[in-house]
Scaffold this motif. Structure first.
Motif, PDB file in Angstrom:
ATOM      1  N   GLU A  52       0.824  -1.216   0.000  1.00  8.22           N
ATOM      2  CA  GLU A  52       0.000   0.000   0.000  1.00  8.22           C
ATOM      3  C   GLU A  52       0.857   1.265   0.000  1.00  8.22           C
ATOM      4  O   GLU A  52       0.482   2.263  -0.594  1.00  8.22           O
ATOM      5  N   ARG A  53       2.000   1.216   0.676  1.00  6.43           N
ATOM      6  CA  ARG A  53       2.878   2.388   0.721  1.00  6.43           C
ATOM      7  C   ARG A  53       3.461   2.711  -0.658  1.00  6.43           C
ATOM      8  O   ARG A  53       3.818   3.853  -0.941  1.00  6.43           O
ATOM      9  N   LEU A  54       3.556   1.708  -1.524  1.00  5.26           N
ATOM     10  CA  LEU A  54       4.036   1.950  -2.890  1.00  5.26           C
ATOM     11  C   LEU A  54       3.009   2.729  -3.705  1.00  5.26           C
ATOM     12  O   LEU A  54       3.343   3.380  -4.689  1.00  5.26           O
ATOM     13  N   GLY A  55       1.774   2.629  -3.318  1.00  2.00           N
ATOM     14  CA  GLY A  55       0.661   3.269  -4.010  1.00  2.00           C
ATOM     15  C   GLY A  55      -0.600   2.503  -3.684  1.00  2.00           C
ATOM     16  O   GLY A  55      -0.556   1.288  -3.439  1.00  2.00           O
ATOM     17  N   THR A  56      -1.695   3.191  -3.682  1.00  4.18           N
ATOM     18  CA  THR A  56      -2.946   2.539  -3.311  1.00  4.18           C
ATOM     19  C   THR A  56      -3.266   1.364  -4.226  1.00  4.18           C
ATOM     20  O   THR A  56      -2.969   1.397  -5.427  1.00  4.18           O
ATOM     21  N   THR A  57      -3.867   0.348  -3.642  1.00  2.00           N
ATOM     22  CA  THR A  57      -4.340  -0.789  -4.443  1.00  2.00           C
ATOM     23  C   THR A  57      -5.819  -0.617  -4.794  1.00  2.00           C
ATOM     24  O   THR A  57      -6.397  -1.489  -5.431  1.00  2.00           O
ATOM     25  N   ALA A  58      -6.403   0.513  -4.399  1.00  2.00           N
ATOM     26  CA  ALA A  58      -7.796   0.802  -4.761  1.00  2.00           C
ATOM     27  C   ALA A  58      -7.866   1.060  -6.266  1.00  2.00           C
ATOM     28  O   ALA A  58      -7.016   1.739  -6.825  1.00  2.00           O
ATOM     29  N   ILE A  59      -8.896   0.501  -6.899  1.00  2.00           N
ATOM     30  CA  ILE A  59      -9.041   0.660  -8.347  1.00  2.00           C
ATOM     31  C   ILE A  59     -10.269   1.478  -8.719  1.00  2.00           C
ATOM     32  O   ILE A  59     -10.530   1.698  -9.886  1.00  2.00           O
ATOM     33  N   GLY A  60     -11.029   1.917  -7.717  1.00  2.00           N
ATOM     34  CA  GLY A  60     -12.243   2.671  -7.974  1.00  2.00           C
ATOM     35  C   GLY A  60     -13.466   1.801  -7.778  1.00  2.00           C
ATOM     36  O   GLY A  60     -13.378   0.572  -7.671  1.00  2.00           O
ATOM     37  N   LEU A  83     -16.514  -5.246   3.538  1.00  2.00           N
ATOM     38  CA  LEU A  83     -16.574  -4.438   4.755  1.00  2.00           C
ATOM     39  C   LEU A  83     -17.989  -3.899   4.961  1.00  2.00           C
ATOM     40  O   LEU A  83     -18.622  -3.432   4.007  1.00  2.00           O
ATOM     41  N   TYR A  84     -18.453  -3.930   6.176  1.00  2.00           N
ATOM     42  CA  TYR A  84     -19.738  -3.303   6.488  1.00  2.00           C
ATOM     43  C   TYR A  84     -19.606  -1.788   6.469  1.00  2.00           C
ATOM     44  O   TYR A  84     -20.547  -1.089   6.132  1.00  2.00           O
ATOM     45  N   ASN A  85     -18.431  -1.288   6.836  1.00  2.00           N
ATOM     46  CA  ASN A  85     -18.166   0.151   6.848  1.00  2.00           C
ATOM     47  C   ASN A  85     -17.017   0.445   5.891  1.00  2.00           C
ATOM     48  O   ASN A  85     -15.885   0.037   6.142  1.00  2.00           O
ATOM     49  N   ALA A  86     -17.317   1.152   4.812  1.00  2.00           N
ATOM     50  CA  ALA A  86     -16.286   1.491   3.826  1.00  2.00           C
ATOM     51  C   ALA A  86     -15.207   2.344   4.476  1.00  2.00           C
ATOM     52  O   ALA A  86     -15.482   3.122   5.394  1.00  2.00           O
ATOM     53  N   VAL A  87     -13.962   2.164   4.001  1.00  2.00           N
ATOM     54  CA  VAL A  87     -12.821   2.890   4.560  1.00  2.00           C
ATOM     55  C   VAL A  87     -12.050   3.614   3.454  1.00  2.00           C
ATOM     56  O   VAL A  87     -12.092   3.218   2.289  1.00  2.00           O
ATOM     57  N   ASN A  88     -11.338   4.648   3.826  1.00  2.00           N
ATOM     58  CA  ASN A  88     -10.544   5.420   2.876  1.00  2.00           C
ATOM     59  C   ASN A  88      -9.326   4.616   2.435  1.00  2.00           C
ATOM     60  O   ASN A  88      -8.571   4.128   3.267  1.00  2.00           O
ATOM     61  N   PHE A  89      -9.126   4.487   1.133  1.00  2.00           N
ATOM     62  CA  PHE A  89      -7.965   3.815   0.561  1.00  2.00           C
ATOM     63  C   PHE A  89      -7.260   4.722  -0.440  1.00  2.00           C
ATOM     64  O   PHE A  89      -6.483   4.253  -1.255  1.00  2.00           O
ATOM     65  N   ASP A  90      -7.561   6.006  -0.412  1.00  2.00           N
ATOM     66  CA  ASP A  90      -6.994   6.952  -1.380  1.00  2.00           C
ATOM     67  C   ASP A  90      -7.259   6.503  -2.812  1.00  2.00           C
ATOM     68  O   ASP A  90      -6.369   6.524  -3.673  1.00  2.00           O
ATOM     69  N   ALA A  91      -8.479   6.091  -3.062  1.00  2.00           N
ATOM     70  CA  ALA A  91      -8.870   5.584  -4.380  1.00  2.00           C
ATOM     71  C   ALA A  91      -8.815   6.688  -5.428  1.00  2.00           C
ATOM     72  O   ALA A  91      -9.019   7.859  -5.120  1.00  2.00           O
ATOM     73  N   PRO A  92      -8.552   6.316  -6.680  1.00  2.00           N
ATOM     74  CA  PRO A  92      -8.486   7.318  -7.746  1.00  2.00           C
ATOM     75  C   PRO A  92      -9.802   8.073  -7.938  1.00  2.00           C
ATOM     76  O   PRO A  92      -9.797   9.227  -8.354  1.00  2.00           O
ATOM     77  N   ASP A  93     -10.934   7.433  -7.607  1.00  2.00           N
ATOM     78  CA  ASP A  93     -12.235   8.101  -7.724  1.00  2.00           C
ATOM     79  C   ASP A  93     -12.691   8.684  -6.384  1.00  2.00           C
ATOM     80  O   ASP A  93     -13.819   9.158  -6.265  1.00  2.00           O
ATOM     81  N   ALA A  94     -11.811   8.619  -5.378  1.00  2.00           N
ATOM     82  CA  ALA A  94     -12.065   9.147  -4.026  1.00  2.00           C
ATOM     83  C   ALA A  94     -13.187   8.409  -3.293  1.00  2.00           C
ATOM     84  O   ALA A  94     -13.601   8.825  -2.223  1.00  2.00           O
ATOM     85  N   ARG A  95     -13.659   7.321  -3.848  1.00  2.00           N
ATOM     86  CA  ARG A  95     -14.723   6.554  -3.199  1.00  2.00           C
ATOM     87  C   ARG A  95     -14.117   5.634  -2.135  1.00  2.00           C
ATOM     88  O   ARG A  95     -13.127   4.942  -2.397  1.00  2.00           O
ATOM     89  N   PRO A  96     -14.708   5.587  -0.938  1.00  2.00           N
ATOM     90  CA  PRO A  96     -14.212   4.660   0.081  1.00  2.00           C
ATOM     91  C   PRO A  96     -14.368   3.214  -0.378  1.00  2.00           C
ATOM     92  O   PRO A  96     -15.267   2.876  -1.152  1.00  2.00           O
TER      93      PRO A  96
END
Length: 170
Positions: A52-60, A83-96
């Motif tokens: 994750e420190r290399l870059g977010t693994t969130a894809i949107g 997840l029951y509660n979405a969390v911030n992953f620094d996604a490219p679309d800013a969606r949790p």
């Protein structure tokens, strides 16, 4: 190693505990370490954090694809965590993120990773498939979305056995 010939073990669970990216990755490491006992939970969590420190693994679309190489040689493993509660992953679309799909496998031949990740990345633009994962009540239902992406899974009885671990939804 041809992806069509190498099945992935599969696990699925719903997570009502995690309220942060770090907690979600720790919980994911816990489940992976139960499926791969020779891999320590702390070592797995550190590997997932390092990635994750290399870059977010969130894809949107509320999806992240954490991945790591394990020391042991075994079938590659895909773990779907909802997840029951979405969390911030620094996604490219800013969606949790509320769906994590982890991919882990052996270090000798990485073609399993190179073949699986592009297929899983399609989920970022496939809202119907993401919704199928979000609404899945068990491993069998969740596995359909993975199979629809062209990723072979181990025979379902073996794959289902991985989801019958403490704290993991069946």
């Amino acid at each position: 190693m041809n992806l069509a010939r190498v099945p992935f073990d599969f696990a699925f669970f719903r997570d009502s505990i995690s309220a942060s990216r770090r907690a979600a990755l720790w919980r994911l490491a816990d489940v992976i370490s139960r499926a791969r006992p020779s891999c320590g939970r702390r070592e797995l969590a550190e590997a997932l954090y390092a990635r994750e420190r290399l870059g977010t693994t969130a894809i949107g679309g509320g999806v992240a694809l954490p991945h790591s190489v394990l020391k042991e040689s075994d079938l590659p493993l895909i773990v779907v965590q909802v997840l029951y509660n979405a969390v911030n992953f620094d996604a490219p679309d800013a969606r949790p993120v509320d769906v994590l799909i982890a991919v882990v496998g052996e270090p000798v031949d990485l073609r399993w990773l190179q073949a699986a990740m592009p297929r899983l990345s399609k989920l970022g633009s496939e809202p119907e498939m993401i919704q199928e994962l979000r609404s899945a009540s068990d491993a069998q239902e969740a596995s359909r979305a993975i199979l629809d992406l062209g990723i072979p899974l181990a025979p379902l009885p073996a794959a289902c056995a991985l989801t019958q671990m403490g704290g993991v939804a069946r």
